[in-house]
Design a protein around this motif. Sequence first.
Motif, short mmCIF file in Angstrom:
data_model
loop_
_atom_site.label_atom_id
_atom_site.label_comp_id
_atom_site.label_asym_id
_atom_site.label_seq_id
_atom_site.Cartn_x
_atom_site.Cartn_y
_atom_site.Cartn_z
N SER A 1 5.78 -25.46 9.84
CA SER A 1 4.99 -24.55 11.18
C SER A 1 6.18 -23.31 11.56
N ALA B 1 0.53 -23.70 2.36
CA ALA B 1 -0.50 -22.83 2.97
C ALA B 1 -0.09 -22.83 4.12
N ARG B 2 -1.38 -23.07 5.28
CA ARG B 2 -1.44 -23.38 6.45
C ARG B 2 -0.41 -23.73 7.29
N ARG C 1 1.14 -19.48 7.72
CA ARG C 1 1.22 -18.69 8.49
C ARG C 1 1.52 -18.94 10.18
N ASP C 2 2.46 -20.05 10.82
CA ASP C 2 2.27 -20.28 11.88
C ASP C 2 4.17 -19.74 11.59
N LEU D 1 5.23 -17.54 9.66
CA LEU D 1 5.47 -15.98 9.79
C LEU D 1 5.45 -15.72 11.48
N GLU D 2 4.32 -16.12 11.54
CA GLU D 2 4.49 -15.75 12.88
C GLU D 2 6.28 -16.12 13.62
#
Length: 212
Positions: A72, A93-94, A97-98, A100-101
Amino acid sequence: MSDLPAGVERRRFDGDERLATRGEPVYGEPTDGEWRAWNPNRSKLGAMLALGMETGLEGGDDETVLYLGAASGTTVSHVADVAGPTYAVEFAARPVRDLLEAADSRPRLFPLLKDARKPETYAHVVERDVNVLVQDVATRGQARVALENRRFLADDGRLLLAVKARSEDVTREPAAVFADVREELAEEYELLESRRLDDYHADHLGIVARPL
């Protein structure tokens, strides 16, 4: 204690001296103005730096990094705070998402939803001759992953590998697992330093190596 990369400093947070980089917080770490604490209990690379290992990570806009197992973004966000282009490979994938933030405020951080065991799937994106290859993947065959990704590393570059013994074989003694990993790595790397990270991460070994 070894010298730290440019952009990494020892600063005080709540009375305790901690490693820190400048950047937006990512994982709830303590901050002091633009500085954010780098928690070695949540970062194998942070543990290697805290233990004084000579990582060869220099920092600076010209330093290119390939990070395998970015999850993450806990550690790779600190790396991108101080280095140049930083390619962050993560399979799940999960956490991406972090990740990318974390990359939103870091234009030099490039998340890649890819499998570190299959470098051919991102070879068209990652530039050759990266200065530092950081690897923290919880899978069997961790030495093989480092060997397969050797293609990206500059001849004078550094491999910074965190070996998780329990991911290789939960039934074997970590010391035996680490010995096997070192032996396999020696096919294509010269091992410069290795150290147990148990002060921060149980059953982990930090390795610094350079290509043969």
